[in-house]
Design a protein around this motif. Structure first.
Motif, PDB file in Angstrom:
ATOM      1  N   GLN A 296     -19.006  62.038  34.213  1.00 11.17           N
ATOM      2  CA  GLN A 296     -18.580  60.912  35.042  1.00 11.17           C
ATOM      3  C   GLN A 296     -17.556  60.050  34.316  1.00 11.17           C
ATOM      4  O   GLN A 296     -16.612  59.521  34.929  1.00 11.17           O
ATOM      5  CB  GLN A 296     -19.793  60.070  35.450  1.00 11.17           C
ATOM      6  N   PHE A 297     -17.727  59.900  33.010  1.00 12.54           N
ATOM      7  CA  PHE A 297     -16.756  59.143  32.210  1.00 12.54           C
ATOM      8  C   PHE A 297     -15.364  59.752  32.339  1.00 12.54           C
ATOM      9  O   PHE A 297     -14.376  59.054  32.598  1.00 12.54           O
ATOM     10  CB  PHE A 297     -17.183  59.118  30.739  1.00 12.54           C
ATOM     11  N   LYS A 298     -15.280  61.063  32.161  1.00 10.42           N
ATOM     12  CA  LYS A 298     -13.974  61.730  32.220  1.00 10.42           C
ATOM     13  C   LYS A 298     -13.365  61.649  33.612  1.00 10.42           C
ATOM     14  O   LYS A 298     -12.136  61.554  33.765  1.00 10.42           O
ATOM     15  CB  LYS A 298     -14.117  63.185  31.767  1.00 10.42           C
ATOM     16  N   ARG A 299     -14.200  61.694  34.626  1.00  7.27           N
ATOM     17  CA  ARG A 299     -13.701  61.588  36.000  1.00  7.27           C
ATOM     18  C   ARG A 299     -13.054  60.219  36.226  1.00  7.27           C
ATOM     19  O   ARG A 299     -11.926  60.127  36.744  1.00  7.27           O
ATOM     20  CB  ARG A 299     -14.849  61.799  36.985  1.00  7.27           C
ATOM     21  N   VAL A 300     -13.759  59.133  35.843  1.00  9.60           N
ATOM     22  CA  VAL A 300     -13.224  57.787  36.035  1.00  9.60           C
ATOM     23  C   VAL A 300     -12.005  57.565  35.139  1.00  9.60           C
ATOM     24  O   VAL A 300     -10.996  56.981  35.561  1.00  9.60           O
ATOM     25  CB  VAL A 300     -14.295  56.715  35.763  1.00  9.60           C
ATOM     26  N   GLU A 305      -6.082  57.009  34.258  1.00 14.00           N
ATOM     27  CA  GLU A 305      -4.875  57.520  33.594  1.00 14.00           C
ATOM     28  C   GLU A 305      -3.815  57.950  34.597  1.00 14.00           C
ATOM     29  O   GLU A 305      -2.614  57.676  34.401  1.00 14.00           O
ATOM     30  CB  GLU A 305      -5.242  58.689  32.673  1.00 14.00           C
ATOM     31  N   VAL A 306      -4.235  58.611  35.671  1.00 12.83           N
ATOM     32  CA  VAL A 306      -3.279  59.044  36.694  1.00 12.83           C
ATOM     33  C   VAL A 306      -2.626  57.831  37.356  1.00 12.83           C
ATOM     34  O   VAL A 306      -1.411  57.826  37.614  1.00 12.83           O
ATOM     35  CB  VAL A 306      -3.966  59.939  37.749  1.00 12.83           C
ATOM     36  N   SER A 339      -1.678  57.419  44.387  1.00 13.08           N
ATOM     37  CA  SER A 339      -2.637  57.447  43.279  1.00 13.08           C
ATOM     38  C   SER A 339      -4.016  57.873  43.782  1.00 13.08           C
ATOM     39  O   SER A 339      -4.520  57.334  44.768  1.00 13.08           O
ATOM     40  CB  SER A 339      -2.732  56.074  42.613  1.00 13.08           C
ATOM     41  N   SER A 340      -4.622  58.823  43.080  1.00 13.93           N
ATOM     42  CA  SER A 340      -5.936  59.328  43.498  1.00 13.93           C
ATOM     43  C   SER A 340      -6.995  58.236  43.487  1.00 13.93           C
ATOM     44  O   SER A 340      -7.978  58.301  44.233  1.00 13.93           O
ATOM     45  CB  SER A 340      -6.363  60.492  42.602  1.00 13.93           C
ATOM     46  N   ILE A 341      -6.783  57.201  42.682  1.00 11.60           N
ATOM     47  CA  ILE A 341      -7.770  56.120  42.606  1.00 11.60           C
ATOM     48  C   ILE A 341      -7.852  55.334  43.909  1.00 11.60           C
ATOM     49  O   ILE A 341      -8.849  54.643  44.171  1.00 11.60           O
ATOM     50  CB  ILE A 341      -7.428  55.170  41.418  1.00 11.60           C
ATOM     51  N   GLU A 344     -10.071  58.353  46.246  1.00 13.00           N
ATOM     52  CA  GLU A 344     -11.388  58.828  45.842  1.00 13.00           C
ATOM     53  C   GLU A 344     -12.277  57.644  45.494  1.00 13.00           C
ATOM     54  O   GLU A 344     -11.803  56.640  44.966  1.00 13.00           O
ATOM     55  CB  GLU A 344     -11.277  59.756  44.626  1.00 13.00           C
ATOM     56  N   GLU A 345     -13.553  57.755  45.799  1.00 13.40           N
ATOM     57  CA  GLU A 345     -14.494  56.705  45.396  1.00 13.40           C
ATOM     58  C   GLU A 345     -14.481  56.591  43.879  1.00 13.40           C
ATOM     59  O   GLU A 345     -14.636  57.592  43.168  1.00 13.40           O
ATOM     60  CB  GLU A 345     -15.898  57.021  45.899  1.00 13.40           C
ATOM     61  N   ILE A 346     -14.303  55.376  43.372  1.00 15.26           N
ATOM     62  CA  ILE A 346     -14.140  55.192  41.925  1.00 15.26           C
ATOM     63  C   ILE A 346     -15.470  55.317  41.199  1.00 15.26           C
ATOM     64  O   ILE A 346     -15.583  56.029  40.200  1.00 15.26           O
ATOM     65  CB  ILE A 346     -13.485  53.823  41.633  1.00 15.26           C
TER      66      ILE A 346
END
Length: 470
Positions: A296-300, A305-306, A339-341, A344-346
């Motif tokens: 989950q850390f890497k996903r957020v 970063e993106v 931006s994907s953020i 996507e649900e953060i």
């Protein structure tokens, strides 16, 4: 701890056999079970705090309020109202059924499955379980394998109160969950993400099981120029950064009117510093939790970063520590629409802030996304509030506060569209685990007799009168 398939299949068979007996339990008996559960939760409070600290680095205050208190509140609210809720509901007569006495009775569905998530592992396991028990069902609870300490204390609490032929906890990974979903449950209550929710629905369809899905989504905030900005900033900071942003009702992005954009941002940053200290003190704060695990850390982190690569500006925070699964409270502005953020649900402590010119623009942004679980509106203008409520859709909405539609247990809590369907809490939770049985009591005179064969001209005439006047 994982479970053998043979064991939980045996439990399921026992519960199927026992379900008719449990269905006949009295309201008083069900209340006694809930009170016993309440006593056990209180007894195990210290262990619950330790488990949540180990799994999520969750501060004691957050555990006390969002896990222990909410679970106890569900019990106490249900105990207080169960007799009233279970009373048959009288139904008004119609002209066609003028001589019929009608009512709706709640009856248990049978053996139900509750699949709960890792973010609030005690609360989101026990609140649906409480409703299921109150309704007279047998329950198998499958907590998340990603919060193992919480799952273990849940197993201890449940086994201390219930025999496993009535309520049982089954632990294990997604393979265990998959095998559980192959069993012919009468109802499935799932809390989690929408992709797994689709799988749950497909599995339920094989057995014609009813389903409640609580799936989350991108919960928007609209702040207009009339809003009380100090009040909004404090409530939004609380709502976003509690549990490190890992909440289905957490604000996912803020839409703020241009005139007050900079003021709100300044006040939000001030609030975060009041809560957690200066930027370099965030990580050491005992009031701020952690992301559940490396995945989950890497996903957020990737979402962050993106966004930055596409031009987003970090107004506060932006610091990460992979070893600790730490991401600081972060505010982003100047976000690119792709931006994907923003899509996507953060589910983490990162909050995008987007300016808008007029309310129409804000509403269009919200409506371009799937229907959210929750929407937040901050405004002192009643017309603006009504416009947003009338022109958008959401599972629930809180105006000028955070999370109150969740905490008000006399309201149904649930999603719509991609954020889920069905409701929980209080009477709505009881109904989720009940079949509403329609009962019509015969009267000695029945209009039905008028339409018995043979079909004479007079009877045909009577049907024409029904069509014309009723």
């Amino acid at each position: 701890m994982g479970e053998s398939v043979e064991r939980f299949e045996t439990i399921f068979k026992k519960q199927k056999m026992q379900s008719r007996i449990i269905a006949q339990t009295t309201i008083r008996q069900r209340i006694e079970k809930l009170r016993a559960l309440e006593r056990e939760i209180l007894k195990q409070s210290k262990k619950i705090q330790e488990a949540l600290l180990a799994d999520l680095k969750k501060p004691v205050l957050e555990t006390n309020f969002t896990e222990i208190f909410i679970s106890l509140h569900e019990i106490r609210h249900t105990v207080k109202n169960l007799a009233k809720w279970m009373r048959p509901e009288k139904v008004r007569r119609t002209l066609l059924t003028a001589t019929v006495r009608s009512e709706i009775r709640l009856e248990p569905k049978g053996v139900v499955l509750v699949i709960s998530p890792w973010n609030f592992p005690i609360n989101l396991s026990l609140t649906p379980l409480i409703s299921a028990v109150a309704a007279g069902n047998c329950v198998i609870l499958k907590p998340s394998e990603f919060s193992p300490n919480a799952s273990q204390i849940l197993a201890e609490i449940i086994s201390a109160v219930f025999s496993e032929d009535e309520v049982a906890v089954v632990q294990g990974d997604k393979n265990i969950a998959t095998r559980l979903l192959e069993l012919p449950f009468d109802h499935i209550f799932f809390t989690g993400n929408s992709e797994i929710g689709k799988y749950v629905m497909k599995a339920a369809a094989d057995h014609h099981a009813s389903v409640t899905l609580e799936l989350g989504g991108k919960s928007p905030v609209i702040v207009d120029a009339t809003a009380n900005l100090d009040d909004a900033a404090k409530k939004l900071a609380i709502g976003k950064f509690m549990n490190c942003g890992q909440a289905c009702i957490a604000p996912d992005y803020i839409l703020v009117q241009n005139e007050v954009h900079d003021q709100l941002l300044t006040k939000l940053i001030k609030m975060v510093h009041e809560f957690y200290g200066s930027n370099n003190e965030f990580q050491a704060s005992s009031s701020f939790g952690r992301i559940i695990n490396q995945r989950q850390f890497k996903r957020v982190q990737s979402l962050l970063e993106v966004a930055i690569d596409k031009g987003a500006i970090i107004e506060c925070g932006g610091t990460t520590d992979e070893k600790e699964c730490y991401i600081s409270p972060t505010f982003l502005t100047n976000l690119h629409a792709d931006s994907s953020i923003l899509h996507e649900e953060i589910f983490g402590p990162v909050l995008p802030i987007i300016p808008f010119t007029d309310l129409k623009e804000a509403i269009e942004i919200v409506n371009d996304k799937p229907k959210p679980l929750v929407m937040y509106i901050f405004s002192q203008n009643k017309n603006n509030i009504e416009k947003v409520l009338n022109e958008t859709h959401a599972g629930g909405t809180t105006v000028n506060d955070f999370g109150m539609n969740y905490l008000q247990f006399n309201l149904p809590f649930g999603g719509t569209g991609m954020s889920g369907f069905g409701s929980s809490h209080g009477l709505s939770g009881l109904r989720a685990f009940s079949h509403e049985r329609a009962v019509a009591h015969h009267h000695r005179w029945s209009a039905l007799k008028l339409f018995a064969p043979p079909y004479t001209k007079f009877k045909v005439f009577m049907t024409k009168m029904l069509i014309k006047y009723l």
